[in-house]
Enzyme design. Structure first.
Site, PDB file in Angstrom:
ATOM      1  N   LYS A 123     -55.125  17.714  48.908  1.00 52.19           N
ATOM      2  CA  LYS A 123     -56.093  17.014  48.059  1.00 52.19           C
ATOM      3  C   LYS A 123     -57.056  17.978  47.360  1.00 52.19           C
ATOM      4  O   LYS A 123     -57.458  17.750  46.218  1.00 52.19           O
ATOM      5  CB  LYS A 123     -56.880  16.004  48.880  1.00 52.19           C
ATOM      6  CG  LYS A 123     -56.031  14.837  49.393  1.00 52.19           C
ATOM      7  CD  LYS A 123     -56.881  13.864  50.167  1.00 52.19           C
ATOM      8  CE  LYS A 123     -56.083  12.986  51.092  1.00 52.19           C
ATOM      9  NZ  LYS A 123     -55.271  11.971  50.435  1.00 52.19           N
ATOM     10  N   GLU A 207     -66.476  13.950  50.188  1.00 54.71           N
ATOM     11  CA  GLU A 207     -66.367  13.196  48.943  1.00 54.71           C
ATOM     12  C   GLU A 207     -67.414  12.096  48.986  1.00 54.71           C
ATOM     13  O   GLU A 207     -67.721  11.581  50.067  1.00 54.71           O
ATOM     14  CB  GLU A 207     -64.960  12.571  48.883  1.00 54.71           C
ATOM     15  CG  GLU A 207     -64.362  12.477  47.515  1.00 54.71           C
ATOM     16  CD  GLU A 207     -62.919  12.010  47.572  1.00 54.71           C
ATOM     17  OE1 GLU A 207     -62.025  12.819  47.338  1.00 54.71           O
ATOM     18  OE2 GLU A 207     -62.702  10.821  47.859  1.00 54.71           O
ATOM     19  N   HIS A 242     -57.280   1.891  55.498  1.00 53.80           N
ATOM     20  CA  HIS A 242     -56.996   2.667  54.283  1.00 53.80           C
ATOM     21  C   HIS A 242     -55.515   2.722  53.943  1.00 53.80           C
ATOM     22  O   HIS A 242     -55.055   3.617  53.245  1.00 53.80           O
ATOM     23  CB  HIS A 242     -57.540   4.104  54.383  1.00 53.80           C
ATOM     24  CG  HIS A 242     -58.994   4.172  54.704  1.00 53.80           C
ATOM     25  ND1 HIS A 242     -59.949   3.565  53.943  1.00 53.80           N
ATOM     26  CD2 HIS A 242     -59.649   4.767  55.724  1.00 53.80           C
ATOM     27  CE1 HIS A 242     -61.134   3.774  54.465  1.00 53.80           C
ATOM     28  NE2 HIS A 242     -60.981   4.491  55.553  1.00 53.80           N
ATOM     29  N   ARG A 299     -43.554  11.470  44.923  1.00 56.32           N
ATOM     30  CA  ARG A 299     -42.338  10.813  45.443  1.00 56.32           C
ATOM     31  C   ARG A 299     -42.272   9.389  44.919  1.00 56.32           C
ATOM     32  O   ARG A 299     -43.204   8.929  44.266  1.00 56.32           O
ATOM     33  CB  ARG A 299     -42.413  10.773  46.969  1.00 56.32           C
ATOM     34  CG  ARG A 299     -43.698  10.078  47.421  1.00 56.32           C
ATOM     35  CD  ARG A 299     -43.790   9.826  48.885  1.00 56.32           C
ATOM     36  NE  ARG A 299     -45.149   9.708  49.350  1.00 56.32           N
ATOM     37  CZ  ARG A 299     -45.892   8.614  49.305  1.00 56.32           C
ATOM     38  NH1 ARG A 299     -45.410   7.522  48.794  1.00 56.32           N
ATOM     39  NH2 ARG A 299     -47.132   8.598  49.750  1.00 56.32           N
TER      40      ARG A 299
END
Ligand code: ADP
Length: 527
Positions: A123, A207, A242, A299
């Site tokens: 990330k 974040e 999540h 993917r």
């Protein structure tokens, strides 16, 4: 970009199992490609192993001893004169070292380059890669954080609450919300050790934790000639831990203008990492429709069927086509959204026990059929749900001419689906489809936290809802008294009930969700 040589795929090994292996094989069969399945000892009689033209056992049940044995799978592919490997999703699908080894063995990987996977697989690396491409991002630390004191300063600058995220994270794992500076050091330590044990990499970054965002992602397809198209969005805001449970296309909240802007931003993300094949750029979207880059998945995604339904495209066919070196046969301007599609992940989980996975034997397993219904599964009646793999039994996908009809179709299909022997998310699917927040399009990633309380799949009723429930119950009783047969009447409601009202009429006590059966008047068209 130099044009790649055309390398026809005649024999394809599918390095995966279950529904996705079958789904890939079905397209291969249509294309005249011979399919090779691999299976673990636990999957000896699985539909994917039985469906393939050839099938090979690759080891004992645990994935690391079977489906994750990349070197062995490549050796097998060479031995059986395979042209290409399709990794599906999960397992080896986003491992650059596997992609590289496939390439070095002279085989084609039906997927992007190892380099794109490297750039997008982490990330933090992904944030750096897209930094110069005008992609809005959730505010966050540019690097992994180690020193708690320094990290608290960054968090204060960003503003609490913040999210600690594993850079190598995936599948909704490795995230911790931190509400204040007091708890920061402790949470950071936990995040580090969780990241290390789950992903073998303890890098964690901070974040901004967005309040009540929506998760909206853009499906992309690119060829090796530099063409890349966006195939519109999927909304995946209904999540537990999540992780997605319900997905739909198109989103109920985007305007055509935002859709185009997001699509073009996603194409820039793909160009930033030299992407080809199918991929997805994920965004968080706030209530003003500002969007922020989350990550790119390199993917085919679980939820790709909803995109197939609204575009009429077969994504696996396109993946194979571009992996062979052909240019894309379509252009952006050829694409349009046709109707509305919804997918429910039917998982062996108990929605009333925090979605804890369940195992057992599928004593009864009957799929729904009929117009606009697609079931992608890898199970048959009588099969054990193995403990070694993820809990998804199937994907129930519906397509209709608009959202309202798609919801009604999903309700019908869930009710037609018979699964006995394990708890499933089917009742949860009904709950979502009937929920006024979902129906009106006013929902976000906090849906489950907000509306599922304790032992009931029904939200606590408001006073107004209780009043309506009492009126409805009285009306219902009266009807039964006046109908000599005593039968319940379908499709009629008291005029006092608002048309968009909730399903939780009977005094808000919740309902036995152990079966899919609901009284007919509660599933009528009115709400
Ligand atoms: P993973 O790779 O593990 O799937 P993602 O970064 O894609 O993780 O995020 C998964 C989900 O976590 C999102 O769909 C969203 O619900 C939640 N999430 C992630 N980042 C944030 C954030 N900054 N603020 C609020 N929610 C977030």
């Amino acid at each position: 970009m130099n044009s790649p040589p055309i390398r026809p795929i005649r024999r394809l090994l599918i390095a995966n199992r279950g529904e996705i292996a079958l789904r890939i094989m079905r397209t291969c069969r249509e294309m005249g490609i011979v399919t090779l399945a691999v299976y673990s000892e636990a999957d000896r009689l699985s539909p994917h192993a039985l469906f393939a033209d050839e099938a090979y056992c690759v080891g004992p049940p645990p994935s690391r001893n079977s489906y994750l044995r990349g070197d062995y799978l490549i050796e097998l592919a060479i031995r059986h004169k395979v042209d290409a490997i399709h990794p599906g999703y999960g397992f080896l699908s986003e491992r650059p070292e596997f992609a590289r080894a496939v390439e070095e063995a002279g085989l084609i990987l039906v997927g992007p380059s190892a380099r794109s996977m490297e750039l997008m697989g982490n990330k933090l690396a992904a944030r750096h890669t897209v930094a110069d491409f005008q992609i809005p991002m959730v505010p966050g630390s540019p690097r992994a954080i180690n020193d708690p004191i320094q990290a608290i300063e960054i968090a204060k600058e960003i503003g609490f609450p913040v999210l600690l995220k594993a850079a190598a994270g995936g599948g909704g794992k490795g995230m911790r919300v931190v509400e204040s500076a007091n708890e920061f050091a402790e949470q950071l330590e936990r995040a580090h050790s969780e990241a290390l044990s789950a992903f073998g990499d303890d890098a964690v970054f901070v974040e901004k934790y967005l309040a009540a965002p929506r998760h909206i992602e853009i499906q992309l397809i690119g060829d090796q000639h530099g063409n890349i198209l966006y195939l519109f969005e999927r909304e995946c805001s209904i999540q537990r831990r999540h992780q997605k449970l319900v997905e739909e296309a198109p989103s109920s909240c985007l305007t055509p203008e935002v859709r185009r802007t997001m699509g073009e931003a996603a194409v820039r993300v793909a160009k930033a990492c030299g992407y080809y094949n199918a991929g997805t750029v994920e965004f968080l979207v706030d209530e003003k429709l500002n969007f922020y880059f989350l990550e790119m998945n390199t993917r085919l995604q679980v939820e790709h069927p909803v995109t197939e339904m609204i575009t009429g495209l077969d994504l696996v066919r396109l993946q194979i086509h571009v992996a062979e070196g052909h240019p894309l046969p379509i252009k952006q301007e050829d694409l349009q959204i046709n109707g509305h599609a919804i997918e429910l992940r039917v998982c062996a989980e108990d929605p009333l026990q925090q979605f804890l996975p369940d195992t057992g034997t599928l004593d009864r397993y009957r799929r729904p059929q009929g117009p606009g219904v697609r079931v992608d599964d890898g199970f048959r009646e009588g099969m054990e749900v193995p403990v070694h793999y993820d809990s998804m039994l199937s994907k129930l996908v519906v397509h209709a001419s608009n959202r309202e009809e798609a919801i009604e179709r999903m309700i019908r299909a869930v009710q037609e689906y018979e699964i006995k022997g394990v708890s499933t998310t089917l009742p949860f699917g009904l709950f979502v489809m009937r929920h006024p927040a979902f129906r009106s399009g006013q929902f976000d990633t906090g849906f489950i936290t907000k509306y599922i309380h304790g032992k009931t799949l029904y939200p606590q009723p408001s006073k107004e809802q209780l009043r309506v429930a009492a009126l409805t119950a009285a009306w219902h009783q009266e009807q039964q008294q006046t109908d000599p047969s005593g039968r319940q009447l379908v499709g009629q409601q008291p005029t006092s009930e608002p048309s968009n009202n909730a399903l939780h009429t009977q005094a808000g006590n919740g309902t036995d969700i152990s079966s899919n059966g609901f009284t007919p008047w509660r599933i009528n068209r009115g709400f």
